[in-house]
Design an enzyme around this catalytic site. Structure first.
Site, PDB file in Angstrom:
ATOM      1  N   ASN A  37       4.787  45.802 -29.638  1.00  0.00           N
ATOM      2  CA  ASN A  37       5.446  46.166 -30.882  1.00  0.00           C
ATOM      3  C   ASN A  37       4.890  47.459 -31.499  1.00  0.00           C
ATOM      4  O   ASN A  37       3.696  47.554 -31.767  1.00  0.00           O
ATOM      5  CB  ASN A  37       5.172  44.983 -31.824  1.00  0.00           C
ATOM      6  CG  ASN A  37       6.067  44.980 -33.006  1.00  0.00           C
ATOM      7  OD1 ASN A  37       6.547  46.017 -33.440  1.00  0.00           O
ATOM      8  ND2 ASN A  37       6.282  43.789 -33.538  1.00  0.00           N
ATOM      9  N   ARG A 147       5.046  25.670 -39.690  1.00  0.00           N
ATOM     10  CA  ARG A 147       4.163  26.680 -40.283  1.00  0.00           C
ATOM     11  C   ARG A 147       4.693  27.041 -41.666  1.00  0.00           C
ATOM     12  O   ARG A 147       5.880  27.333 -41.813  1.00  0.00           O
ATOM     13  CB  ARG A 147       4.147  27.915 -39.382  1.00  0.00           C
ATOM     14  CG  ARG A 147       3.241  29.012 -39.863  1.00  0.00           C
ATOM     15  CD  ARG A 147       3.316  30.230 -38.958  1.00  0.00           C
ATOM     16  NE  ARG A 147       4.094  31.287 -39.577  1.00  0.00           N
ATOM     17  CZ  ARG A 147       3.976  32.586 -39.288  1.00  0.00           C
ATOM     18  NH1 ARG A 147       3.097  32.981 -38.375  1.00  0.00           N
ATOM     19  NH2 ARG A 147       4.719  33.484 -39.877  1.00  0.00           N
ATOM     20  N   TYR A 159       3.409  39.214 -45.598  1.00  0.00           N
ATOM     21  CA  TYR A 159       3.651  39.043 -44.163  1.00  0.00           C
ATOM     22  C   TYR A 159       4.251  37.664 -43.877  1.00  0.00           C
ATOM     23  O   TYR A 159       3.924  36.691 -44.548  1.00  0.00           O
ATOM     24  CB  TYR A 159       2.328  39.210 -43.383  1.00  0.00           C
ATOM     25  CG  TYR A 159       1.333  38.111 -43.697  1.00  0.00           C
ATOM     26  CD1 TYR A 159       0.450  38.244 -44.752  1.00  0.00           C
ATOM     27  CD2 TYR A 159       1.304  36.934 -42.974  1.00  0.00           C
ATOM     28  CE1 TYR A 159      -0.428  37.228 -45.082  1.00  0.00           C
ATOM     29  CE2 TYR A 159       0.429  35.907 -43.280  1.00  0.00           C
ATOM     30  CZ  TYR A 159      -0.432  36.064 -44.345  1.00  0.00           C
ATOM     31  OH  TYR A 159      -1.286  35.055 -44.678  1.00  0.00           O
ATOM     32  N   ASP A 212      -0.717  30.716 -41.180  1.00  0.00           N
ATOM     33  CA  ASP A 212      -1.223  31.955 -40.573  1.00  0.00           C
ATOM     34  C   ASP A 212      -1.806  32.837 -41.678  1.00  0.00           C
ATOM     35  O   ASP A 212      -1.073  33.295 -42.562  1.00  0.00           O
ATOM     36  CB  ASP A 212      -0.054  32.662 -39.871  1.00  0.00           C
ATOM     37  CG  ASP A 212      -0.499  33.878 -39.066  1.00  0.00           C
ATOM     38  OD1 ASP A 212      -1.676  34.252 -39.162  1.00  0.00           O
ATOM     39  OD2 ASP A 212       0.354  34.443 -38.354  1.00  0.00           O
ATOM     40  N   HIS A 214      -3.213  35.680 -41.059  1.00  0.00           N
ATOM     41  CA  HIS A 214      -2.978  37.038 -40.559  1.00  0.00           C
ATOM     42  C   HIS A 214      -4.191  37.952 -40.791  1.00  0.00           C
ATOM     43  O   HIS A 214      -4.045  39.128 -41.179  1.00  0.00           O
ATOM     44  CB  HIS A 214      -1.708  37.618 -41.194  1.00  0.00           C
ATOM     45  CG  HIS A 214      -0.805  38.282 -40.194  1.00  0.00           C
ATOM     46  ND1 HIS A 214      -1.012  39.567 -39.779  1.00  0.00           N
ATOM     47  CD2 HIS A 214       0.290  37.837 -39.526  1.00  0.00           C
ATOM     48  CE1 HIS A 214      -0.064  39.885 -38.905  1.00  0.00           C
ATOM     49  NE2 HIS A 214       0.724  38.855 -38.714  1.00  0.00           N
ATOM     50  N   GLU A 238      -4.534  29.685 -38.725  1.00  0.00           N
ATOM     51  CA  GLU A 238      -4.448  30.729 -37.701  1.00  0.00           C
ATOM     52  C   GLU A 238      -4.989  32.058 -38.222  1.00  0.00           C
ATOM     53  O   GLU A 238      -4.726  32.428 -39.369  1.00  0.00           O
ATOM     54  CB  GLU A 238      -2.977  30.871 -37.321  1.00  0.00           C
ATOM     55  CG  GLU A 238      -2.698  32.023 -36.407  1.00  0.00           C
ATOM     56  CD  GLU A 238      -1.204  32.216 -36.204  1.00  0.00           C
ATOM     57  OE1 GLU A 238      -0.431  31.256 -36.376  1.00  0.00           O
ATOM     58  OE2 GLU A 238      -0.822  33.347 -35.883  1.00  0.00           O
ATOM     59  N   GLU A 264      -3.570  35.923 -30.768  1.00  0.00           N
ATOM     60  CA  GLU A 264      -2.295  36.600 -30.449  1.00  0.00           C
ATOM     61  C   GLU A 264      -2.466  38.081 -30.118  1.00  0.00           C
ATOM     62  O   GLU A 264      -1.607  38.654 -29.455  1.00  0.00           O
ATOM     63  CB  GLU A 264      -1.257  36.392 -31.564  1.00  0.00           C
ATOM     64  CG  GLU A 264      -1.582  37.070 -32.870  1.00  0.00           C
ATOM     65  CD  GLU A 264      -0.541  36.796 -33.956  1.00  0.00           C
ATOM     66  OE1 GLU A 264      -0.225  35.617 -34.198  1.00  0.00           O
ATOM     67  OE2 GLU A 264      -0.059  37.762 -34.554  1.00  0.00           O
ATOM     68  N   ARG A 285      -4.436  31.256 -28.905  1.00  0.00           N
ATOM     69  CA  ARG A 285      -3.036  31.655 -29.128  1.00  0.00           C
ATOM     70  C   ARG A 285      -2.631  32.902 -28.354  1.00  0.00           C
ATOM     71  O   ARG A 285      -1.819  33.690 -28.825  1.00  0.00           O
ATOM     72  CB  ARG A 285      -2.796  31.843 -30.629  1.00  0.00           C
ATOM     73  CG  ARG A 285      -3.026  30.562 -31.414  1.00  0.00           C
ATOM     74  CD  ARG A 285      -2.392  30.604 -32.763  1.00  0.00           C
ATOM     75  NE  ARG A 285      -0.954  30.651 -32.661  1.00  0.00           N
ATOM     76  CZ  ARG A 285      -0.204  31.729 -32.795  1.00  0.00           C
ATOM     77  NH1 ARG A 285      -0.736  32.886 -33.035  1.00  0.00           N
ATOM     78  NH2 ARG A 285       1.094  31.643 -32.688  1.00  0.00           N
ATOM     79  N   HIS A 314       1.326  32.393 -28.647  1.00  0.00           N
ATOM     80  CA  HIS A 314       2.039  33.166 -29.667  1.00  0.00           C
ATOM     81  C   HIS A 314       3.538  33.119 -29.365  1.00  0.00           C
ATOM     82  O   HIS A 314       3.933  33.234 -28.204  1.00  0.00           O
ATOM     83  CB  HIS A 314       1.530  34.609 -29.584  1.00  0.00           C
ATOM     84  CG  HIS A 314       1.974  35.501 -30.697  1.00  0.00           C
ATOM     85  ND1 HIS A 314       2.002  36.860 -30.564  1.00  0.00           N
ATOM     86  CD2 HIS A 314       2.380  35.234 -31.953  1.00  0.00           C
ATOM     87  CE1 HIS A 314       2.409  37.398 -31.705  1.00  0.00           C
ATOM     88  NE2 HIS A 314       2.644  36.431 -32.568  1.00  0.00           N
ATOM     89  N   GLU A 341       4.498  28.057 -30.698  1.00  0.00           N
ATOM     90  CA  GLU A 341       5.182  28.658 -31.862  1.00  0.00           C
ATOM     91  C   GLU A 341       6.631  28.968 -31.488  1.00  0.00           C
ATOM     92  O   GLU A 341       6.907  29.459 -30.388  1.00  0.00           O
ATOM     93  CB  GLU A 341       4.454  29.951 -32.247  1.00  0.00           C
ATOM     94  CG  GLU A 341       5.063  30.660 -33.436  1.00  0.00           C
ATOM     95  CD  GLU A 341       4.318  31.942 -33.798  1.00  0.00           C
ATOM     96  OE1 GLU A 341       3.587  32.479 -32.946  1.00  0.00           O
ATOM     97  OE2 GLU A 341       4.472  32.396 -34.941  1.00  0.00           O
ATOM     98  N   TRP A 405      -3.447  44.409 -41.420  1.00  0.00           N
ATOM     99  CA  TRP A 405      -2.097  43.849 -41.533  1.00  0.00           C
ATOM    100  C   TRP A 405      -1.958  42.684 -40.631  1.00  0.00           C
ATOM    101  O   TRP A 405      -2.263  41.770 -40.332  1.00  0.00           O
ATOM    102  CB  TRP A 405      -0.986  44.841 -41.160  1.00  0.00           C
ATOM    103  CG  TRP A 405       0.335  44.213 -41.513  1.00  0.00           C
ATOM    104  CD1 TRP A 405       0.906  44.142 -42.756  1.00  0.00           C
ATOM    105  CD2 TRP A 405       1.216  43.508 -40.638  1.00  0.00           C
ATOM    106  NE1 TRP A 405       2.077  43.424 -42.701  1.00  0.00           N
ATOM    107  CE2 TRP A 405       2.298  43.023 -41.421  1.00  0.00           C
ATOM    108  CE3 TRP A 405       1.208  43.210 -39.267  1.00  0.00           C
ATOM    109  CZ2 TRP A 405       3.350  42.281 -40.885  1.00  0.00           C
ATOM    110  CZ3 TRP A 405       2.237  42.478 -38.732  1.00  0.00           C
ATOM    111  CH2 TRP A 405       3.309  42.017 -39.528  1.00  0.00           C
TER     112      TRP A 405
END
Ligand code: CS2
Ligand code: MG
Length: 405
Positions: A37, A147, A159, A212, A214, A238, A264, A285, A314, A341, A405
């Site tokens: 990504n 989740r 997020y 999560d 993050h 997570e 992830e 994950r 993930h 997930e 992030w």
């Protein structure tokens, strides 16, 4: 069975996907996911300029040797771009081997350990009420694990939440420069315990709950959050903190019995090693696309089993259905599978580009018995969705300091 062609495709049905197709002398082909990504073209360049020329003419059956060739054989090991390129080739070769054998990939791994694969769905909302409404819909649809992510009051965007009421699948589709978001740990803490307190009152104690973080918290903040959430019995928390320094998790673990999950963004078994062997986490994950494919995830999964760590791959929308299929085969086989997930299969575009027959019934996924990975890539359908440069957001603290992030 000689590799005689490898092609790379990038399409953007709402978000970018990098797909690899390996074709053999016998005409049998396999597909793999190489999507990173926000860095898609870097993987394309690596594959086309440096990887593919070395693979033409090799035996497509030599999956392990080709994996080692791409890992050990280069001086510059690891890294997300490198490992995604390796992963895509690896997935495509497993797909080919399955097709040649006339067997689904999970059979090549050792067969079924379970009837179906347990999923966790995402419930997001612009406030706690909306998050719990969505969670209730998932529970009514049969999901046993959910989740919960809710917008943080006082912050413009959070997020994992439906920014400007768009569907989660549409996010990140067309951002020619990275959008900037603001983070406040104080504001988050004011919301998060209430979210889980109200979730248990509304959803009851049967449903498994996940959250999560993050990587927004420092280890001591994560430790505190884990402790505060203990009464709500989470399946796992997570990415509580970054673990570039894997010792961060020692500190978190000392203070809380809330189960922990991470992985992830990991690219190799080495990124997970200390966390797993010191039993600092409960779920690993990793994604097949980002950690070196089926060959690598199988190794991580077996290593994790020795330390009671379960596989929970993930499953975000930026992993293509080819990666999801690879996970389905690993999850169907892995004795230490935990949960997968799941964010749905997207609208009509995605299933049209990546047709497959995975069935979802009552929050469980069932892989088809099609030989290989059981997922196709429709090159013609993909052409209607050309690549668009696009980025994930970045995050800053309220005073402007760059944050995770
Ligand atoms: C998230 C991801 O699904 C998750 O657990 O952390 O949506 C993540 O933000 C994206 O995959 C980023 O690429
Ligand atoms: Mg995550």
């Amino acid at each position: 069975m000689i590799i005689n062609n490898i092609e790379v495709f990038v399409c953007c049905p709402g978000r970018n996907f990098v797909t690899v197709k390996v074709t053999t002398s016998e005409g049998v082909y396999g597909v793999g996911d190489a999507t990173v990504n926000g860095r898609e073209q870097a993987v394309v360049a690596l594959l086309e300029e440096h990887v593919i020329p070395c693979l033409i003419g090799r035996n497509a059956h030599d999956i392990e040797d080709i994996w080692q060739y791409l890992y050990r054989g280069v001086y510059w090991r690891k890294g997300p771009i490198n490992m995604a390129a390796t992963a895509a080739i690896d997935m495509a070769l497993w797909d080919i081997k399955g097709k040649v054998a006339g067997l689904p990939v999970y059979q090549l791994l050792g067969g079924k350990s379970r009837k179906g694969v347990g999923l966790y769905a995402h419930a997001n909302g612009e406030d706690i009420e909306q998050t719990l409404d969505n969670a209730q819909k998932h529970a009514a649809a049969g999901f046993k694990a959910i989740r919960l992510q809710s917008a943080v009051p006082g912050l413009d965007v959070t997020y994992g939440v439906l920014g400007d009421k768009k569907d989660y699948f549409e996010m990140q589709g067309n951002r020619p420069l990275p959008p900037e978001e603001t983070w406040s740990t104080q504001k988050y803490f004011n919301m998060i315990v209430e979210l889980f307190d109200r979730a248990r009152s509304r959803l009851g104690n049967e449903i498994q709950l996940v959250h999560d973080v993050h990587s927004r918290l420092t280890p001591i903040e994560s430790a505190r959050l884990g402790k505060l959430l203990e009464p709500y019995n989470l399946m796992f928390l997570e990415d509580a903190s970054m673990a570039e320094n894997q010792d961060n998790y020692k500190l978190i673990r000392q203070h809380t019995t809330t189960p922990l999950a991470i992985g992830e963004t990991y690219n190799t078994i080495w990124d997970c090693k200390d966390l797993i062997q010191n039993q600092l986490i409960d779920y690993i994950r990793v994604a097949a696309t980002h950690a070196g494919g089926i060959t690598a995830l199988r190794r991580i999964t077996d290593f994790a089993a020795m330390f009671n760590v379960k596989l929970a791959p993930h499953g975000a929308p930026d992993l293509s259905p080819i990666c999801f299929a690879a996970h389905m085969h690993l999850n169907t086989w892995a004795p230490n599978f935990g949960v997968q997930e799941f964010v749905g299969f997207g609208d009509q575009d995605l299933p049209q580009i990546f047709p497959h027959n995975t069935e979802i019934v009552d929050g469980m996924a069932y892989i088809s018995d099609a030989p290989g990975l059981g997922v196709e890539f429709d090159e013609e359908a993909a052409k209607a969705f050309p690549y668009k440069r696009s980025y994930l957001p970045i995050s800053r603290l309220e005073d402007g300091t760059m944050w995770n992030w």
